[in-house]
Design an enzyme around this catalytic site. Structure first.
Site, PDB file in Angstrom:
ATOM      1  N   ASN A  11       0.717  -1.294   0.122  1.00  0.00           N
ATOM      2  CA  ASN A  11      -0.052   0.168  -0.030  1.00  0.00           C
ATOM      3  C   ASN A  11       1.028   1.244  -0.193  1.00  0.00           C
ATOM      4  O   ASN A  11       1.639   1.457   1.016  1.00  0.00           O
ATOM      5  CB  ASN A  11      -0.992  -0.101   1.321  1.00  0.00           C
ATOM      6  CG  ASN A  11      -1.819   1.181   1.381  1.00  0.00           C
ATOM      7  OD1 ASN A  11      -1.723   1.972   0.453  1.00  0.00           O
ATOM      8  ND2 ASN A  11      -2.307   1.291   2.570  1.00  0.00           N
ATOM      9  N   TRP A  12       0.750   2.035  -1.148  1.00  0.00           N
ATOM     10  CA  TRP A  12       1.965   2.855  -1.251  1.00  0.00           C
ATOM     11  C   TRP A  12       1.355   4.362  -0.601  1.00  0.00           C
ATOM     12  O   TRP A  12       2.139   5.503  -0.605  1.00  0.00           O
ATOM     13  CB  TRP A  12       2.343   3.060  -2.749  1.00  0.00           C
ATOM     14  CG  TRP A  12       3.286   2.226  -3.253  1.00  0.00           C
ATOM     15  CD1 TRP A  12       3.718   1.246  -2.490  1.00  0.00           C
ATOM     16  CD2 TRP A  12       3.684   1.740  -4.553  1.00  0.00           C
ATOM     17  NE1 TRP A  12       4.664   0.353  -3.186  1.00  0.00           N
ATOM     18  CE2 TRP A  12       4.631   0.836  -4.494  1.00  0.00           C
ATOM     19  CE3 TRP A  12       3.763   2.656  -5.807  1.00  0.00           C
ATOM     20  CZ2 TRP A  12       5.319   0.406  -5.928  1.00  0.00           C
ATOM     21  CZ3 TRP A  12       4.196   2.193  -6.957  1.00  0.00           C
ATOM     22  CH2 TRP A  12       5.257   1.123  -6.907  1.00  0.00           C
ATOM     23  N   LYS A  13       0.159   4.257  -0.130  1.00  0.00           N
ATOM     24  CA  LYS A  13      -0.620   5.369   0.239  1.00  0.00           C
ATOM     25  C   LYS A  13      -0.353   6.673  -0.379  1.00  0.00           C
ATOM     26  O   LYS A  13      -0.246   6.611  -1.607  1.00  0.00           O
ATOM     27  CB  LYS A  13      -0.033   5.453   1.893  1.00  0.00           C
ATOM     28  CG  LYS A  13       0.069   4.249   2.739  1.00  0.00           C
ATOM     29  CD  LYS A  13       0.197   4.673   4.161  1.00  0.00           C
ATOM     30  CE  LYS A  13       0.106   3.004   4.776  1.00  0.00           C
ATOM     31  NZ  LYS A  13       0.002   3.055   6.405  1.00  0.00           N
ATOM     32  N   HIS A  97      -9.420   1.261   5.196  1.00  0.00           N
ATOM     33  CA  HIS A  97      -8.074   1.345   5.665  1.00  0.00           C
ATOM     34  C   HIS A  97      -8.352   2.117   6.773  1.00  0.00           C
ATOM     35  O   HIS A  97      -9.044   2.953   6.751  1.00  0.00           O
ATOM     36  CB  HIS A  97      -6.983   1.735   4.694  1.00  0.00           C
ATOM     37  CG  HIS A  97      -5.690   1.777   5.141  1.00  0.00           C
ATOM     38  ND1 HIS A  97      -5.151   2.662   6.224  1.00  0.00           N
ATOM     39  CD2 HIS A  97      -4.584   0.973   4.965  1.00  0.00           C
ATOM     40  CE1 HIS A  97      -3.959   2.442   6.579  1.00  0.00           C
ATOM     41  NE2 HIS A  97      -3.677   1.281   5.882  1.00  0.00           N
ATOM     42  N   GLU A  99      -6.534   4.485   7.996  1.00  0.00           N
ATOM     43  CA  GLU A  99      -6.555   5.809   7.873  1.00  0.00           C
ATOM     44  C   GLU A  99      -7.706   6.531   7.379  1.00  0.00           C
ATOM     45  O   GLU A  99      -7.997   7.683   7.525  1.00  0.00           O
ATOM     46  CB  GLU A  99      -5.143   6.059   6.917  1.00  0.00           C
ATOM     47  CG  GLU A  99      -3.763   5.848   7.752  1.00  0.00           C
ATOM     48  CD  GLU A  99      -2.788   5.011   7.029  1.00  0.00           C
ATOM     49  OE1 GLU A  99      -2.636   5.333   5.769  1.00  0.00           O
ATOM     50  OE2 GLU A  99      -1.738   4.562   7.539  1.00  0.00           O
ATOM     51  N   GLU A 169      -5.145  -5.388  10.388  1.00  0.00           N
ATOM     52  CA  GLU A 169      -4.332  -4.054  10.563  1.00  0.00           C
ATOM     53  C   GLU A 169      -4.319  -3.558  12.188  1.00  0.00           C
ATOM     54  O   GLU A 169      -5.442  -2.539  12.097  1.00  0.00           O
ATOM     55  CB  GLU A 169      -4.266  -3.255   9.400  1.00  0.00           C
ATOM     56  CG  GLU A 169      -3.871  -3.606   8.214  1.00  0.00           C
ATOM     57  CD  GLU A 169      -3.372  -2.601   7.138  1.00  0.00           C
ATOM     58  OE1 GLU A 169      -2.259  -2.900   6.707  1.00  0.00           O
ATOM     59  OE2 GLU A 169      -4.001  -1.607   6.834  1.00  0.00           O
ATOM     60  N   GLY A 175       2.633   1.899  10.685  1.00  0.00           N
ATOM     61  CA  GLY A 175       3.703   3.067  10.640  1.00  0.00           C
ATOM     62  C   GLY A 175       4.499   3.499  12.097  1.00  0.00           C
ATOM     63  O   GLY A 175       5.002   4.605  12.170  1.00  0.00           O
ATOM     64  N   SER A 215       3.966  -2.580  10.002  1.00  0.00           N
ATOM     65  CA  SER A 215       5.195  -2.640  10.425  1.00  0.00           C
ATOM     66  C   SER A 215       5.702  -4.022   9.919  1.00  0.00           C
ATOM     67  O   SER A 215       6.658  -4.507  10.531  1.00  0.00           O
ATOM     68  CB  SER A 215       5.504  -2.294  11.868  1.00  0.00           C
ATOM     69  OG  SER A 215       5.245  -0.786  12.335  1.00  0.00           O
ATOM     70  N   GLY A 236       2.868  -1.157   4.411  1.00  0.00           N
ATOM     71  CA  GLY A 236       2.981   0.400   4.005  1.00  0.00           C
ATOM     72  C   GLY A 236       4.516   0.519   3.765  1.00  0.00           C
ATOM     73  O   GLY A 236       4.831   0.468   2.622  1.00  0.00           O
ATOM     74  N   GLY A 237       5.019   1.150   4.638  1.00  0.00           N
ATOM     75  CA  GLY A 237       6.406   1.939   4.802  1.00  0.00           C
ATOM     76  C   GLY A 237       7.512   1.013   3.942  1.00  0.00           C
ATOM     77  O   GLY A 237       8.217   1.243   2.908  1.00  0.00           O
TER      78      GLY A 237
END
Ligand code: 13P
Length: 253
Positions: A11-13, A97, A99, A169, A175, A215, A236-237
């Site tokens: 997920n490149w957000k 998600h 977020e 998640e 994150g 993470s 993500g990251g």
């Protein structure tokens, strides 16, 4: 135990312009070409989708979007529909998600409508669920997951949900560098699978893939993936750098 093909999804957000996304996708295409026994998906931002679709054509990487609107078209300024995503080359769409739930008013009801829209358009929904730190500390993890599953999947039958993917998640692990332990992930995934068996059906629960997100990195992916109910990762990251993400898709060694 079902026969579930692991899915490693990035997920490149809200990172990477179209050009940057294409560059990363091209590099990933080279690095991941030999990855076997695993499905790979990347979800760049909307404006990069069509370009990235072209860049990963005839590769083993599938394209996903990060959100959608539940209507197919209409006067909804700023929104993107499922048929638009299909046309841009998407096979998957991430829905609900944390977020989006936290910052953009996503609710279990909108999640439900979006899953319906995705299914109708032939997109595979990746439905995200998970508890906050406060909820976990208050011993509410399972009741929160239960509510998100019940309400998000209300009105669906097995036939509708064949292509559904779940992503657990825990919000406190996103994150933050704080990963759920493999035992915590397994416990939540097993619970989710049991609930799915109860509200949809047994066969569905056995075949549905449940990804862990929060993470995930090269140093912990192997132990998480070794858990019997962990069928993949939503990253993500660590998905932003193609070399790092390639280590994740090669977690089997
Ligand atoms: P991180 O891997 O950066 O914790 O993000 C997880 C996530 O939100 C994937 O959807």
């Amino acid at each position: 135990m079902g026969n579930r093909l692991p899915l490693i999804a990035g997920n490149w957000k809200m990172y990477k312009t179209g050009d940057e996304a294409v560059q990363s996708a091209r590099r990933l295409k080279e690095l991941a070409a030999d990855a076997a026994g695993v499905e790979i998906m990347i979800a760049p931002t909307f404006t990069a989708l069509a370009q990235v679709a072209a860049a990963i054509q005839s590769s083993n990487i599938a394209l996903g979007a990060q959100n959608l609107h539940w209507e197919t078209q209409g006067a909804f300024t700023g929104e993107i529909s499922a048929p638009m995503l299909v046309n841009a080359g998407c096979r998957y769409v991430i829905i609900g998600h944390s977020e989006r739930r936290q910052y953009f008013g996503e609710t279990d009801q909108s999640v439900q409508r979006k899953i319906r829209a995705a299914v109708n358009a032939g997109l595979r929904p990746v439905m995200c669920i998970g508890e906050t730190e406060t909820e976990r500390e208050a011993g509410k993890t399972f009741s929160v997951l239960d509510k998100q599953i019940q309400k998000g999947l209300e009105g669906f039958v097995f036939q509708d949900l064949k292509s559904l993917v779940l992503a657990y998640e825990p919000v406190w692990a996103i994150g933050t560098g704080k990963t759920a332990t493999k035992e915590q992930a397994q416990e939540a995934h097993a619970y989710i699978r049991r609930q799915l068996a109860a509200i949809v059906d047994d066969g569905f629960a056995r075949q549905v893939r449940i990804l862990y997100g929060g993470s995930v990195k090269p140093s912990n992916v192997k132990e998480l993936m070794a858990m019997p109910d962990v069928d993949g990762a939503l990253v993500g990251g660590a998905s932003l750098d193609p070399e790092t993400f390639s280590q994740l898709v090669h977690y089997q060694g």
